[in-house]
Design a protein around this motif. Structure first.
Motif, mmCIF file in Angstrom:
data_model
loop_
_atom_site.group_PDB
_atom_site.id
_atom_site.type_symbol
_atom_site.label_atom_id
_atom_site.label_comp_id
_atom_site.label_asym_id
_atom_site.label_seq_id
_atom_site.Cartn_x
_atom_site.Cartn_y
_atom_site.Cartn_z
ATOM 1 N N ASP A 1 -6.923 -26.616 17.851
ATOM 2 C CA ASP A 1 -6.587 -27.053 16.691
ATOM 3 C C ASP A 1 -6.906 -28.793 17.134
ATOM 4 O OD1 ASP A 1 -5.608 -27.630 13.664
ATOM 5 O OD2 ASP A 1 -4.427 -29.218 14.799
ATOM 6 N N PRO A 2 -7.489 -29.509 16.085
ATOM 7 C CA PRO A 2 -7.610 -31.021 16.828
ATOM 8 C C PRO A 2 -6.291 -31.808 16.374
ATOM 9 C CG PRO A 2 -8.492 -30.493 14.867
ATOM 10 C CD PRO A 2 -8.367 -29.544 14.913
ATOM 11 N N ILE A 3 -5.309 -31.552 15.365
ATOM 12 C CA ILE A 3 -3.928 -32.276 14.704
ATOM 13 C C ILE A 3 -2.852 -31.866 16.448
ATOM 14 C CG2 ILE A 3 -1.903 -32.831 13.655
ATOM 15 C CD1 ILE A 3 -3.901 -32.391 11.124
ATOM 16 N N ARG A 4 -3.104 -30.411 16.569
ATOM 17 C CA ARG A 4 -1.613 -30.137 17.507
ATOM 18 C C ARG A 4 -2.179 -30.876 19.389
ATOM 19 N NH1 ARG A 4 -1.543 -24.104 17.566
ATOM 20 N NH2 ARG A 4 -3.994 -24.157 17.770
ATOM 21 N N PHE A 5 -4.123 -30.683 19.213
ATOM 22 C CA PHE A 5 -4.417 -31.068 20.703
ATOM 23 C C PHE A 5 -4.121 -32.433 20.847
ATOM 24 C CE2 PHE A 5 -7.557 -32.999 22.929
ATOM 25 C CZ PHE A 5 -7.733 -32.410 23.989
ATOM 26 N N THR A 6 -4.320 -33.195 19.638
ATOM 27 C CA THR A 6 -3.806 -34.597 19.649
ATOM 28 C C THR A 6 -2.606 -34.631 20.412
ATOM 29 O OG1 THR A 6 -5.458 -35.340 18.593
ATOM 30 C CG2 THR A 6 -4.165 -37.709 18.869
ATOM 31 N N ALA A 7 -1.697 -34.232 19.907
ATOM 32 C CA ALA A 7 -0.039 -34.242 19.902
ATOM 33 C C ALA A 7 0.462 -34.264 21.366
ATOM 34 C CB ALA A 7 0.645 -34.194 19.078
ATOM 35 N N LYS A 8 -0.297 -32.703 21.440
ATOM 36 C CA LYS A 8 -0.427 -32.431 23.313
ATOM 37 C C LYS A 8 -0.413 -33.453 24.252
ATOM 38 C CE LYS A 8 2.532 -28.390 22.858
ATOM 39 N NZ LYS A 8 3.633 -28.735 23.048
ATOM 40 N N ILE A 9 -1.513 -33.595 23.717
ATOM 41 C CA ILE A 9 -2.710 -34.721 24.930
ATOM 42 C C ILE A 9 -2.058 -36.227 25.513
ATOM 43 C CG2 ILE A 9 -4.646 -36.250 26.101
ATOM 44 C CD1 ILE A 9 -4.364 -32.548 26.016
ATOM 45 N N ASN A 10 -1.094 -36.990 23.883
ATOM 46 C CA ASN A 10 -0.080 -38.108 23.914
ATOM 47 C C ASN A 10 0.962 -37.478 24.644
ATOM 48 O OD1 ASN A 10 -2.063 -40.110 23.081
ATOM 49 N ND2 ASN A 10 -1.590 -39.056 20.873
#
Ligand code: BJ8
Length: 422
Positions: free
Chosen positions: A245-254
């Motif tokens: 999921d793009p929103i979860r992915f973005t949070a995790k990568i940040n």
């Protein structure tokens, strides 16, 4: 019995062959990933997503379907995901990086077809991919001849909508491409029964720009010496960006980037300072194609960047966010995608400039150009890339390979010899 068996059975997968695949994958992952020293804490997320890539993520996608959302699968970063998201659909990448099913694929495509194409066809024919089986719409595109013709054959076993990607960057090509973006939008509206509004499209643009920003942040942190993250883990992050999921992915990568920043401050790294730093450049490496990064990082070097579609080519350019009307946003999307420097374009000078700049920014000591066997566009460009880098005083090694493990020893010998010269 695996807790996901019932779900996979419903998806009409070949359970026995799939169990075999998961077992091999698990072992492969253990050897290549879990054996790494000094790994980031944030890598737990990567391990979890990968271990559940055919499990929990598919369950989430099935849940989304139960709520009436549709699933779109694609094989190329040209397919504008903003539009998919604007219709509340889920977008997943379908490229495959394993040899499973490749022999079956030769019923539909010639022997001298690249491993990436054979793999996605093979996964379908062998009933091994829960993503393909979950899709409501499969989107192909007219890029290389191999893919173009493969979609014709693939269409017979799995209906495939094809986007026409132009071959040049002319004004006429841009008009064609914009028309294709609009046609895709109408197709997605038809599929989902939803109307794409300016507000929804704005949201889609924002979500994906934020994902790109997180990946850009990761790219720039890798300029640090010693290298704060392995090339293997960075590749995996890029691979996962096509599934999670793009929103979860973005949070995790940040979060992971926060950890990298802290590491850089204390001078901690995955390899000692002075370890030769390499940039990979060329064909995309679809999951679980980790062969070359593993060989490189077992040969006394560390990878600091990936110039590929599963790498910087997919995160470098943002969609302009200033548009307010649907028309303005569609233009912004068309413009952003026309910047993709895929080797299928002619001419494609931008790619040469981008590779040189990336090698400099990341302080790479050399470049490994990677082409899949039988890939005309990238094999051709490897000659130009070599010439360009030579003129810049950056050493390059050209590798042509596929997904088999037969040439691992030979690759290792060549890469070790290259690394010695750096
Ligand atoms: S924008 S790189 S994702 S087309 S390796 S199938 S080129 S013969 S993958 Fe690609 Fe879109 Fe371009 Fe990117 Fe053909 Fe070569 Fe095979 Fe390839």
């Amino acid at each position: 019995e695996n807790t996901h068996h019932a779900m996979w059975e419903k998806l009409n997968m070949d359970l026995e062959a799939h169990d075999g695949l998961l077992e091999v994958l698990g072992k492969f992952y253990g050897d290549i990933y879990l054996s790494q020293e000094n790994r980031l804490k944030g890598a737990e997320y990567l391990d979890f997503v990968l271990s559940e890539v055919h499990g929990l993520r598919i369950r989430e996608i099935q849940d989304a379907k139960a709520e009436g959302r549709k699933v779109v699968g694609s094989f190329c970063v040209f397919v504008p995901e903003e539009i998919t998201l604007a219709a509340d659909a889920v977008h997943v990448g379908l490229c495959a990086g394993a040899e499973a099913g490749s022999e079956l694929a030769e019923q539909l495509v010639p022997r001298n077809t690249c491993a990436l194409i054979k793999s996605f066809i093979g996964f379908k024919l062998a009933k091994l991919c829960p993503y393909i089986e979950s899709t409501d719409m499969i989107v192909g595109e007219t890029t290389c001849d191999g893919k173009k013709k493969a979609y014709e054959a693939f269409n017979e076993i799995a209906p495939t909508y094809v986007m026409e990607v132009p071959q040049t960057k002319s004004e006429a090509a841009r008009e064609l491409w914009k028309a294709e973006v609009v046609r895709y939008m109408m197709e997605v509206e038809k599929l989902t029964g939803r109307t794409i509004t300016a507000e929804k499209l704005k949201q889609g643009i924002k979500i994906l720009n934020n994902r790109r920003r997180a990946l850009q942040r990761l790219t720039s942190l890798r300029a640090a010496s010693p290298a704060p993250i392995s090339g293997r883990d960075a590749l995996l992050i890029n691979q996962i960006s096509f599934y999670d999921d793009p929103i979860r992915f973005t949070a995790k990568i940040n979060e992971l980037c926060d950890e990298l920043e802290a590491r850089i401050k204390t001078g901690e790294g995955v390899a000692p300072a002075g370890t030769p730093r390499l940039l990979l450049s060329g064909c995309p490496m679809a999951v679980p194609n980790w062969k070359l990064p593993y060989v490189v990082e077992s040969s006394g070097a560390v990878i600091v960047g990936e110039e590929s579609c599963i790498g910087t080519r997919n995160s470098r350019d943002l969609v302009d966010e200033s548009g307010e009307t649907l028309e303005e946003m569609i233009d912004a999307i068309a413009d952003r995608y026309m910047k993709i420097d895929c080797a299928c374009f002619t001419p494609n000078h931008e790619r040469l400039d981008h590779i040189t700049a990336l090698a400099r920014d990341l302080k790479a000591d050399g470049v490994i150009h990677y082409s899949l066997l039988f890939c005309q566009p990238y094999t051709h460009e490897s000659l130009k890339v070599d010439k360009t880098l030579q003129a810049e005083g950056i050493p390059m090694l050209s590798i042509e390979t596929d997904y088999s493990m037969e040439d691992v020893e030979q690759l290792k010998t060549r890469i070790e010899a290259f690394v010695e010269t750096l």
